[in-house]
Design a protein around this motif. Structure first.
Motif, short mmCIF file in Angstrom:
data_model
loop_
_atom_site.label_atom_id
_atom_site.label_comp_id
_atom_site.label_asym_id
_atom_site.label_seq_id
_atom_site.Cartn_x
_atom_site.Cartn_y
_atom_site.Cartn_z
N ARG A 56 0.80 -1.23 0.00
CA ARG A 56 0.00 0.00 0.00
C ARG A 56 0.83 1.28 0.00
N GLY A 57 2.16 1.16 0.06
CA GLY A 57 3.03 2.31 0.21
C GLY A 57 2.85 3.37 -0.87
N LEU A 58 2.92 2.97 -2.13
CA LEU A 58 2.79 3.95 -3.20
C LEU A 58 1.37 4.49 -3.32
N LEU A 59 0.38 3.71 -2.89
CA LEU A 59 -0.99 4.22 -2.85
C LEU A 59 -1.10 5.34 -1.82
N ILE A 60 -0.40 5.19 -0.71
CA ILE A 60 -0.38 6.24 0.32
C ILE A 60 0.33 7.48 -0.23
N VAL A 61 1.48 7.27 -0.88
CA VAL A 61 2.22 8.39 -1.48
C VAL A 61 1.33 9.11 -2.48
N GLU A 62 0.66 8.36 -3.33
CA GLU A 62 -0.22 8.95 -4.35
C GLU A 62 -1.36 9.75 -3.72
N ALA A 63 -1.89 9.27 -2.61
CA ALA A 63 -2.99 9.96 -1.93
C ALA A 63 -2.54 11.25 -1.25
N LEU A 64 -1.32 11.27 -0.74
CA LEU A 64 -0.83 12.42 0.03
C LEU A 64 -0.11 13.47 -0.82
N ALA A 65 0.60 13.05 -1.85
CA ALA A 65 1.42 13.97 -2.65
C ALA A 65 0.58 14.67 -3.71
N ASP A 66 1.02 15.86 -4.07
CA ASP A 66 0.39 16.55 -5.19
C ASP A 66 0.83 15.92 -6.52
N ARG A 67 2.09 15.47 -6.56
CA ARG A 67 2.65 14.79 -7.71
C ARG A 67 3.73 13.83 -7.20
N TRP A 68 3.95 12.76 -7.95
CA TRP A 68 5.07 11.89 -7.64
C TRP A 68 5.52 11.22 -8.93
#
Length: 145
Positions: A113-125
């Motif tokens: 779930r790590g990148l899903l969390i990053v995607e949810a929190l970041a404006d861009r990645w």
């Protein structure tokens, strides 16, 4: 294999912090603590950034680990408007899903779930490749209200 890699060029950062850390759970924990401390010293909000750093650092220690090679954490603030978090590891041949393509794991899965969390929190990645054998996973957060 056709992977879309995004690269955003930015002006020189107004504040910057970079550190090499061991690719261990302790190194990932230290990455989060150092990010929180530096953002606090800079007077910037750290909650979202701390979660992003934790996920990217954990991925670097689990999926990007090469014995004897450290991972790098970088924080950069551009024009007091943008925070860029970057984690570089030495497993450039092992790429994560690209932005927008990560899928949720099974409900009973303990990871994934790590990148899903990053995607949810970041404006861009995104992902930057190189120089060989490295890859950098980066995330950006707007600092403007």
């Amino acid at each position: 294999m056709n992977q879309h890699i995004t690269r955003n060029e930015r002006s020189a950062p107004t504040r910057q912090f970079t550190v090499l850390l061991s690719p261990t759970r302790r190194g990932a924990r230290l990455a989060r603590l150092l990010a929180t401390a530096h953002l606090g010293d800079w007077g910037l909000p750290s909650e979202k950034a701390a979660h992003i750093v934790a996920e990217l650092a954990t991925n670097a220690t689990v999926h990007g680990r090469v014995p004897g090679r450290d991972f790098q954490l970088s924080l950069a603030v551009h024009r007091d408007a943008l925070l860029r978090i970057a984690v570089t590891d030495t497993r450039g041949e092992q790429l994560p899903p690209t932005p927008g393509s990560a899928s949720a794991p099974a409900d009973d899965s303990e990871s994934g779930r790590g990148l899903l969390i990053v995607e949810a929190l970041a404006d861009r990645w995104g992902i930057d490749l190189g120089p060989v054998p490295r890859k950098t996973i980066w995330a950006e957060l707007s600092l403007l209200p």
